[in-house]
Design an enzyme around this catalytic site. Structure first.
Site, short mmCIF file in Angstrom:
data_model
loop_
_atom_site.label_atom_id
_atom_site.label_comp_id
_atom_site.label_asym_id
_atom_site.label_seq_id
_atom_site.Cartn_x
_atom_site.Cartn_y
_atom_site.Cartn_z
N ASN A 1 0.87 -1.19 0.00
CA ASN A 1 0.00 0.00 0.00
C ASN A 1 0.90 1.23 0.00
O ASN A 1 1.51 1.55 1.02
CB ASN A 1 -0.89 -0.04 1.25
CG ASN A 1 -1.66 1.25 1.46
OD1 ASN A 1 -1.78 2.07 0.55
ND2 ASN A 1 -2.18 1.43 2.67
N LYS B 1 0.04 4.27 -0.25
CA LYS B 1 -0.61 5.47 0.35
C LYS B 1 -0.40 6.68 -0.58
O LYS B 1 -0.37 6.51 -1.79
CB LYS B 1 -0.07 5.71 1.76
CG LYS B 1 -0.08 4.44 2.61
CD LYS B 1 0.17 4.72 4.05
CE LYS B 1 0.32 3.41 4.79
NZ LYS B 1 0.30 3.56 6.23
N HIS C 1 -9.23 0.98 5.17
CA HIS C 1 -7.94 1.17 5.85
C HIS C 1 -8.16 2.10 7.04
O HIS C 1 -8.97 3.04 6.96
CB HIS C 1 -6.92 1.76 4.88
CG HIS C 1 -5.53 1.76 5.42
ND1 HIS C 1 -5.10 2.71 6.34
CD2 HIS C 1 -4.48 0.94 5.22
CE1 HIS C 1 -3.84 2.44 6.65
NE2 HIS C 1 -3.44 1.36 5.99
N GLU D 1 -6.60 4.53 8.07
CA GLU D 1 -6.41 5.96 7.75
C GLU D 1 -7.66 6.54 7.08
O GLU D 1 -7.95 7.72 7.22
CB GLU D 1 -5.15 6.14 6.89
CG GLU D 1 -3.90 5.92 7.73
CD GLU D 1 -2.67 5.46 6.95
OE1 GLU D 1 -2.65 5.55 5.72
OE2 GLU D 1 -1.72 5.00 7.62
N GLU E 1 -4.93 -5.15 10.68
CA GLU E 1 -3.88 -4.16 10.88
C GLU E 1 -4.10 -3.42 12.19
O GLU E 1 -4.92 -2.47 12.24
CB GLU E 1 -3.89 -3.14 9.74
CG GLU E 1 -3.67 -3.73 8.38
CD GLU E 1 -3.12 -2.71 7.40
OE1 GLU E 1 -2.01 -2.93 6.90
OE2 GLU E 1 -3.77 -1.68 7.18
N GLY F 1 3.08 1.88 10.69
CA GLY F 1 4.08 2.93 10.52
C GLY F 1 4.84 3.28 11.80
O GLY F 1 5.53 4.30 11.85
N SER G 1 3.92 -2.55 10.17
CA SER G 1 5.37 -2.60 10.37
C SER G 1 6.00 -3.94 9.95
O SER G 1 6.93 -4.42 10.59
CB SER G 1 5.73 -2.26 11.82
OG SER G 1 5.34 -0.92 12.12
C1 PEP Z 1 -0.44 0.06 6.20
O1 PEP Z 1 -0.63 1.27 6.27
O2 PEP Z 1 -1.26 -0.64 5.62
C2 PEP Z 1 0.77 -0.48 6.81
C3 PEP Z 1 0.75 -1.73 7.16
O3 PEP Z 1 1.82 0.39 7.00
P1 PEP Z 1 3.29 -0.01 7.55
O4 PEP Z 1 3.70 -1.29 6.89
O5 PEP Z 1 4.15 1.16 7.15
O6 PEP Z 1 3.16 -0.16 9.02
#
Ligand code: PEP
Length: 252
Positions: free
Chosen positions: A12, A14, A98, A100, A168, A174, A213
């Site tokens: 992703n 973003k 998601h 976000e 998630e 992040g 992460s």
């Molecule tokens: C995400 O935003 O879907 C995600 C998993 O981000 P990250 O891998 O940077 O934690």
């Protein structure tokens, strides 16, 4: 059981990536070549790059997905993009719900459900995201919260073919923080049980991705957990070397 499910590693991007970022995609495509990477591989760039990226990957092993869509097919929705438009430029899949989007755009479970249905309407697959906040985990409510999100976000008609779930934990996105392996195993087993309860045995074939992460260093351990059928990767999907390092968890 779920061990026979072919995994998916999806990136992703973003709101990151411009035309020049195609270099990273090109490197991923070149490195993967035509050999079986051991899992399905997808990059979800910003909508501006979907058509361009689709032409780069062609029929190779990398699929191109999208990060969001509007619930309607067309109309007076300035700035929005429909699932049909994403299909038109070559997306195969749309990430919906998601955290976000849920947090920054006020998306509710019912919006997420409508967006998953929009993806299907356009002939695409949906990746439905769920996950608890740190406060909810601290309060011992993680399993309940995620179970409730899934029950309310999963449309009727969901199958292993048209839907993937991505767990998630919001506090792991992040941040470099990752849940313990036991916590991941517990949550993914809970999600599997919830899905079987809703749609029956077919849910044993539905992919449940872990996201938050994921890096080349922790991917082998995370991806070996029962009921973890791949990863949704944010930051580490922007660089070919890191993303390929995660995919390597499936072909070592
Ligand atoms: C995400 O935003 O879907 C995600 C998993 O981000 P990250 O891998 O940077 O934690």
């Amino acid at each position: 059981m779920s061990d026979s499910v072919r995994a998916l590693v999806a990136g992703n991007w973003k709101m990151n990536g411009v035309i020049a970022s195609a270099e990273e995609l090109q490197q991923m495509a070149t490195d993967l070549g035509s050999a079986d990477p051991g899992c399905e591989v997808m990059i979800c760039p910003p909508s501006t790059l979907i058509g361009f990226f689709q032409r780069i990957v062609g029929d190779g092993p990398i699929e191109i997905g999208a990060q969001d869509c509007h619930v309607n097919e067309k109309g007076a929705h300035t700035g929005d993009i429909s699932a049909e438009m994403l299909a038109d430029v070559g997306a195969t899949t749309i990430i919906v719900g998601h955290s976000e989007r849920r947090q920054n755009h006020g998306e509710t479970d019912s919006t997420v459900k409508a967006k998953a249905e929009a993806a299907w309407r356009a002939g695409l697959k949906a990746i439905i995201c769920c996950g608890e906040s740190d406060d909810q985990r601290e309060a011992g409510r993680a399993l309940d919260i995620v179970g409730t999100q899934i029950r309310a976000s999963l449309p009727e008609g969901a199958t292993a073919e048209n839907t993937t779930i991505a767990y998630e934990p919001i506090w792991a996105i992040g941040t470099g923080k990752v849940p313990t392996i036991d916590d991941v195993a517990e949550m993914h087993a809970h999600i599997r049980g919830t899905l079987v309860d809703i749609i029956g045995d077919g849910a044993n074939k539905m992919r449940i991705l872990y996201g938050g992460s994921v890096k080349p260093g922790n991917a082998p351990e995370l991806m070996s957990v029962e009921n973890v059928n791949g990863a949704l990767v944010g930051g580490a999907s922007l660089k070919a070397e890191d993303f390929l390092g995660i995919i390597a968890a499936y072909n070592r």
